[in-house]
Enzyme design. Structure first.
Site, PDB file in Angstrom:
ATOM      1  CD1 TRP A 159       0.741  -0.484   3.092  1.00 39.77           C
ATOM      2  CD2 TRP A 159      -0.496   1.346   3.413  1.00 39.77           C
ATOM      3  NE1 TRP A 159       1.123   0.060   4.286  1.00 39.77           N
ATOM      4  CE2 TRP A 159       0.382   1.183   4.512  1.00 39.77           C
ATOM      5  CE3 TRP A 159      -1.361   2.432   3.405  1.00 39.77           C
ATOM      6  CZ2 TRP A 159       0.412   2.065   5.588  1.00 39.77           C
ATOM      7  CZ3 TRP A 159      -1.335   3.311   4.477  1.00 39.77           C
ATOM      8  CH2 TRP A 159      -0.458   3.128   5.547  1.00 39.77           C
ATOM      9  CD  GLU A 205       2.772  -4.671   8.952  1.00 36.02           C
ATOM     10  OE1 GLU A 205       2.391  -4.764   7.779  1.00 36.02           O
ATOM     11  OE2 GLU A 205       3.971  -4.780   9.297  1.00 36.02           O
ATOM     12  CE  LYS A 211       6.627  -2.907  11.084  1.00 39.42           C
ATOM     13  NZ  LYS A 211       6.304  -3.946  10.098  1.00 39.42           N
TER      14      LYS A 211
END
Length: 768
Positions: free
Chosen positions: A354, A482, A594
């Protein structure tokens, strides 16, 4: 965690220069000195053969191989595709008096290599000290043509400094290069020939049958008495060059590479096409190829340069970033995409994520709109694969993959490929962002709207309504952050889906009003139903956006505020990266993130959030972010600059342009962080330049970093090339070409035209 630079390169504003050969850093340098032209790329490996640590990498955009993986659950992929290491078209072996050149074993001195941003060439030279004290200066020059995408040039020169003799050379095309992850070559020869001065071979991948033609011609002032050398997956020519003390002699190898990855032509047609291109290459001369390359790059720097006065390292760094972004992609081949490592290494398997729409698209949109459109056309060309993927995961519409090279899902971690839903909304955002800033309604009506309909169908069938609240949202997902797995109502996913539904309905209403015939054709093509539009509007209105009404902080997902807190500064440095040192499940137990999730959507739709909201969310989430993604610091720097946190902004920026040049993450050897390179451009233009591209007009709120005397950058907007220069004396705005247009600077409308407009610099400098 503090990042530490490994500085070993000479600082030069227009080149990357390495003085002296360090075998421990060779693979890092191979990545940094990579060349590419969107069609093909080649790492900066020693083409003469190297028995030390090397990744001999030659890659082609969209050229892939496939292997099966053992999964038997519906919706989880059973095979994946990856960018395959291809032909070593630079293959060279050099012998003098029976001694073979090999930097791992040969004695050399005065080693240097130079990647020149203005000429687009990579030059490497050194003095080879042979047995008996003979000294031979060897110079390698290569380029990958930016104007003839199939063409690569290699020139090798020899100058004996204290003897007269001869050098034996073998140059060829080798499909035997090992694909490192697979541990073997993934090619088999199909056909080879030498005729009419052309030496050529065609090979195909073992599983997918994708084909690549490679052929070369040789040129030299000396007469070359060629001797054919051939074996499985290899064809080459051997010859001897006379060496006269104090005189330089060279040869030039012009190679054409031509691929077929979709069965668009028969093997015979590809062979004939390749031979034709090789014949055309034979008519070229090296000086004109070098001149065309330099002219191309001169044009790039006239329209895309960022000039920084007072900071030599970041000046070199940002030009390296711009150079690599143009090498990676410039829109000459519609339908290609950008892998996470570009064409510089095998990490991430050459797959696109992405990042393309979120981080790369802005650079191309404001520097090379043709390339931006080409990136979006990749998503349109792979719409059939996205439709198929949605069916595989029990949904309707189009589910764009989290990682892909050809439109199919190639992420073998189900928790990412099945739970990370934000690619589709990134594609939709990319369409919105591109059309908003280029005015390309034709693309929107002919391709964008169809994608929007199918993406909306996916998000309308993947979500559910909460049993208690009745609000719509997404369950069992993973957002951009994530470190939060299988969560419900990720705020980023929900908000971006809401924006998707609204933009789709707005686009269709616009088409119904402005181009009714095209709307009817689109509705028929997609079997669009009126009740779908009503449903999407209802889901957008009823979308759950988790937030604390008292603090104004958006909750990353349901229950995030109640997760155990982790003081990220208490984690020992020796435990980073956490992926390598923590048990996998341990990552998901804390309120540690993250990379930006909430802050990411506040950047993308910046104008829709108040300064107070941005400040509250920044101060909540920044202390929880460990930046284990190289994409993370740039977004924090941009928002910190906007919020007046100038020292923080510069601290996050410090390694942005030099992430790879100084090997901050200690993994540059795997390839360049291509999408992070795009983020470095954003960091300067959106961060210090204060550009915002989501409002009614393009706007700027520039500040001047304390370490810098001045800086300037270029932006293409509405067909006008605008130059903004920022110094203590003020901010200057001028249209370099294309007429004039209106922009916003410090909240006031400014006409960017041929005449310079000067405004006072806003108070407050960015501390450095």
């Amino acid at each position: 965690m503090a990042k530490v630079a490994d500085k070993y390169l000479t600082v030069d504003p227009w080149a990357v220069v390495e003085e002296g050969f360090d075998p421990l850093r060779n693979r890092v340098s191979e990545s940094i000195f990579s060349l590419g032209n969107e069609y093909m790329g080649v790492r900066g490996y020693p083409e003469e053969g190297y028995s030390g640590d090397t990744l001999l990498g030659s890659y082609f955009n969209g050229l892939y191989e496939e292997h099966a993986i053992g999964n038997h659950y519906k919706g989880i992929i059973r095979s994946l595709r990856y960018m395959v290491n291809a032909v070593d078209w630079l293959y060279t072996r050099i012998n003098v008096d029976g001694e073979q050149l090999d930097l791992a074993r040969s004695k050399v001195e005065n080693f240097s290599r130079r990647l020149d941003f203005r000429t687009g060439t990579y030059r490497r030279e050194f003095i080879w000290i042979l047995e008996g004290g003979k000294r031979l200066k060897v110079t390698f020059t290569r380029l990958v043509s930016m104007t003839m995408s199939h063409l690569g040039l290699q020139q090798v020169a020899f100058e004996p400094l204290n003897f007269t003799g001869a050098v034996q050379v073998c140059t060829g095309l080798d499909f035997g290069a090992v694909h490192e992850e697979r541990g073997r070559s993934m090619w088999k020869s199909v056909r080879s020939v030498t005729a009419d001065g052309v030496t050529a071979v065609m090979a195909e991948t073992l599983t997918t049958g994708n084909k690549l033609f490679s052929g070369f011609v040789l040129q030299s002032p000396a007469k070359l008495d060629l001797s054919l050398s051939a074996r499985e997956r290899f064809i080459g020519q051997s010859f001897t060059l006379p060496l006269i003390e104090g005189e330089e002699i060279h040869y030039t190898k012009l190679t054409v590479n031509c691929k077929d990855t979709a069965g668009m032509c028969t093997p015979e047609q590809l062979w004939e096409k390749g031979l034709k291109l090789a014949g055309e290459a034979a008519m070229l001369e090296a000086p004109e190829v070098f001149a065309a390359q330099a002219a191309y790059w001169n044009g790039v720097w006239e329209t895309s340069d960022i000039c920084i006065e007072g900071d030599e390292e970041n000046q070199q760094g940002i030009r390296f970033c711009i150079f690599q972004l143009y090498q990676t992609y410039h829109g000459d081949h519609p339908g290609y995409n950008i892998g996470a490592k570009g064409l510089t290494g095998e990490a991430y398997r050459g797959l696109a994520f992405w990042d393309t729409e979120s981080y790369c698209l802005p650079f191309y949109m404001f520097n090379n709109p043709k390339a931006a459109k080409s990136l979006l056309e990749f998503r349109y060309r792979t719409l059939p694969e996205a439709l198929q993927r949605a069916r595989e995961v029990d949904c309707e519409g189009a589910c764009y993959p989290i990682a892909t090279i050809d439109g199919t899902e190639s992420c073998d971690l189900w928790q990412h490929s099945n739970l990370q839903l934000h690619v589709g909304t990134a594609v939709a955002y990319g369409i919105w962002h591109y059309v908003k800033n280029t005015g390309d309604k034709e693309f929107l009506y002919s391709k964008g709207a169809e994608m929007l309909i199918q993406i909306s169908r996916f998000y309308a069938t993947r979500g559910q309504s909460g049993a208690r609240t009745g609000q719509y949202g997404y369950y069992g997902v993973m957002g951009p952050d994530e470190f939060q797995l299988m969560v419900n109502n990720n705020c980023y996913i929900n908000l971006m889906a809401k924006k998707l539904f609204e933009y789709t309905n707005d686009t269709l209403a616009e088409m119904r009003e402005s181009v009714p015939e095209r709307f009817r054709e689109l509705a028929a093509l997609t079997a669009l139903r009126e009740e779908e539009l009503t449903d999407w509007a209802g889901k957008a209105e009823n979308m759950k956006i988790p937030a604390d009404p008292d603090s104004g902080v958006y909750e990353e997902h349901d229950g995030f505020f109640d997760m155990p807190h982790m003081d990220i500064h208490s984690i020992p440095v020796t435990e980073f990266p956490l992926y390598s040192n923590w048990s996998y499940d341990r990552l998901y137990r804390y309120d540690m993130i993250k990379q930006p999730d909430v802050l990411m959507f506040m950047f993308l739709y910046n104008s829709e959030f108040s300064r107070e909201a941005k400040l509250a969310n920044y101060e909540y989430y920044e202390p929880r972010c460990i930046h284990e993604s190289s994409l993370s610091p740039s977004i924090h720097s941009i928002l910190a600059s906007e919020l007046g946190k100038h020292e923080e902004a510069y601290r996050f920026f410090e390694f942005a342009t030099r992430l790879d040049l100084d090997n901050y993450n200690r993994n540059t050897r795997e390839g360049l962080h291509t999408t992070s390179i795009a983020a470095a451009w954003m960091n300067i233009v959106y961060g210090f330049g204060g550009m915002r591209s989501d409002g009614e007009r393009l706007s700027f709120n520039p500040v001047l970093p304390e370490r810098w005397t001045s800086y300037s950058f270029h932006i293409q907007y509405e067909g006008v090339l605008i130059r903004l220069a920022v110094a203590q004396e003020g901010v200057q705005v001028r249209a370099v070409s294309g007429g004039s247009t209106e922009i916003i600077v410090y909240g006031q409308q400014v006409s960017a035209g041929p005449d310079i407009v000067t405004l006072p610099l806003a108070e407050g400098l960015v501390a450095g």
